[in-house]
Design an enzyme around this catalytic site. Structure first.
Site, PDB file in Angstrom:
ATOM      1  N   ARG A 224      30.991  20.390 -25.805  1.00 12.86           N
ATOM      2  CA  ARG A 224      30.287  21.423 -26.675  1.00 12.86           C
ATOM      3  C   ARG A 224      28.869  21.657 -26.300  1.00 12.86           C
ATOM      4  O   ARG A 224      28.491  22.869 -26.534  1.00 12.86           O
ATOM      5  CB  ARG A 224      30.577  21.143 -28.313  1.00 12.86           C
ATOM      6  CG  ARG A 224      32.120  21.647 -28.539  1.00 12.86           C
ATOM      7  CD  ARG A 224      32.125  21.482 -30.040  1.00 12.86           C
ATOM      8  NE  ARG A 224      31.623  22.486 -30.551  1.00 12.86           N
ATOM      9  CZ  ARG A 224      30.475  22.595 -31.523  1.00 12.86           C
ATOM     10  NH1 ARG A 224      29.833  21.582 -31.772  1.00 12.86           N
ATOM     11  NH2 ARG A 224      30.057  23.702 -31.818  1.00 12.86           N
TER      12      ARG A 224
ATOM     13  N   CYS B 222      31.043  12.675 -13.298  1.00 12.05           N
ATOM     14  CA  CYS B 222      30.311  12.991 -12.020  1.00 12.05           C
ATOM     15  C   CYS B 222      29.963  14.408 -12.118  1.00 12.05           C
ATOM     16  O   CYS B 222      30.182  15.211 -11.337  1.00 12.05           O
ATOM     17  CB  CYS B 222      31.217  12.583 -10.812  1.00 12.05           C
ATOM     18  SG  CYS B 222      30.189  12.683  -9.473  1.00 12.05           S
TER      19      CYS B 222
END
Length: 433
Positions: free
Chosen positions: A332, A363
């Site tokens: 979020r 990553c």
């Protein structure tokens, strides 16, 4: 005892407690990252809605849990035991509710693109209502219901044209929304006219939803005014009397201390007063009212706990605290820059004099949980908690970077229990050929 943001997160003698259970004890049993849910808090919120709606809207009115906020079998069982309904937005949510033994006559199926397979599955499951988003869906429901020899109850999703001033991505009531049929363009009236022609479809009323995370009651008052005027207009033009008005959800939740404190009961009281006023002035029957709370039922019942992996200081620029979760369990901040309260589990009463960014393990440079957080100085192996994560965290979690999803542990009357187990690496390749 010190309360932190909400009364289910407290400190006692240097220990952090969640729903009266020591957090470190839960972590010893279940590990990190982990979603915690306070079942007592969820039931408390459901009963506040039930009580207020009965008093100010009248008999028959009830909350429908907006299960997109958080969906798994045990949560549907909790909602079922409280005797309220649910709104679902996908066949996966529908399947989960059915598997949990939910009373599907109290289920409302939303969505702007229900496939024929979705519609047939819902009918076969005994769905109570479709919330119809457009003409093609109406045609499909009629065709499938005719083939099955049933009469299917529906509500029409109406777009009232209200801007509640929330984030654009969680505002749904404007004329240009992808959801529903707008009153202003004449499409809503056309949908009523077309629905009333159908043999296998029974129009029961209307639905609207103006957005999420709304702290003011005024936009809901505006929605009542617009929707009751629309009901009166449809009565005048088509002699159609709406039995049901579903006003959706959207009441705000406190994620930070700076967020306002609101009373859901007082909001419902104000909405009820406006509803009574409008029905009297417009000479229309008072419809049964549904609300669809999701976030406001489960958000502050949730907390996520992580273990710190590393602390990286870029001198004079920024400090990073890396954790064993991230955007895979809470996307979020990446999506909306959503604010959260972050605290230390190990040192909850220590001075917070270390400014840092909480970074996830993915990553991706954008894998951030929160920036400019003030914590005590932390180190590898420490635990941190992110508060108010009961809504749109587990439900939006993913396996990006092939990271298994975290488990959900529910706490009820001081006893933790596993509601969703931690995914294994074997689970990740379960569907691989």
């Amino acid at each position: 005892m010190k309360t932190i943001l909400h009364d289910n997160v407290t400190t006692r003698e240097g220990e952090l407690y969640f729903s009266n259970v020591k957090v470190t004890d839960i972590i010893k049993d279940y590990g990190t990252p982990i979603f915690l849910l306070d079942e007592n808090k969820i039931r408390e919120h459901i009963n506040e809605y039930k009580s207020a709606m009965k008093e100010y809207f009248g008999e028959g009115s009830m909350p429908l849990y907006a299960s997109k906020a958080c969906s798994f079998k045990e949560l549907y069982r909790v909602v079922k035991s409280e005797g309220v309904g649910t709104d679902i937005v996908s066949p996966g949510e529908l399947y989960t509710a059915v598997a949990a033994g939910f009373d599907m006559s109290k289920a409302f199926f939303h969505g702007n693109n229900k496939t024929d397979r979705d519609i047939e599955f819902a009918m076969d499951s005994g769905l109570g209502y479709f919330v119809v988003d457009g003409l093609e869906e109406l045609d499909a429901i009629e065709k499938i219901a005719l083939r099955k020899g049933i009469k299917q109850k529906i509500l029409l999703r109406i777009t009232p044209g209200i801007d509640p001033h929330t984030h654009k991505k969680i505002s749904t009531g404007g004329v240009d929304s992808k959801f529903g049929s707008a009153i202003a363009t004449g499409l809503a009236e056309k949908m009523v006219k077309e629905s009333l022609k159908r043999y296998a479809v029974v129009l029961k009323g209307f639905h609207c939803h103006i957005g999420s995370q709304i702290f003011e009651v005024d936009p809901f008052i505006d929605a009542v005014e617009i929707m009751t005027e629309f009901i009166a207009d449809m009565k005048s033009k088509f002699d159609f009397v709406a039995d049901v008005l579903n006003l959706g959800g959207g009441f705000g939740v406190r994620y930070k201390e700076c967020d306002p404190i609101i009373s859901y009961t007082e909001n419902i009281k104000a909405i009820g007063a406006k509803l009574d006023e409008q029905c009297k002035a417009l000479n229309i029957k008072k419809p049964v009212i549904y609300l669809e709370p999701g976030r406001s039922l489960v958000a502050d019942a949730g907390m996520t706990v992580y273990e710190v992996g590393s602390v990286k200081s870029i001198e004079g620029i920024k400090n990073y605290v890396s954790i064993d979760g991230g955007m895979t369990d809470n996307p979020r901040y990446t999506l909306y820059q959503s604010p959260y309260t972050v605290i230390s589990v190990n040192k909850p009463e220590a001075a917070c004099d270390f400014k840092c960014t909480i970074a996830g393990r993915c990553c991706e440079s954008g894998d951030i949980i929160q920036e400019d957080v003030m914590l005590p100085k932390v180190e590898r192996g420490d635990l941190i908690a992110v508060l108010v994560t009961g809504a749109y965290n587990y439900s939006m979690s993913s396996n990006y970077n092939r990271i298994p999803r975290a488990p959900v542990v529910m706490v009820y009357n001081g006893t933790p229990r596993l509601a969703v187990r931690r995914e294994s690496y074997e689970d990740l390749i379960l569907n691989d050929m």
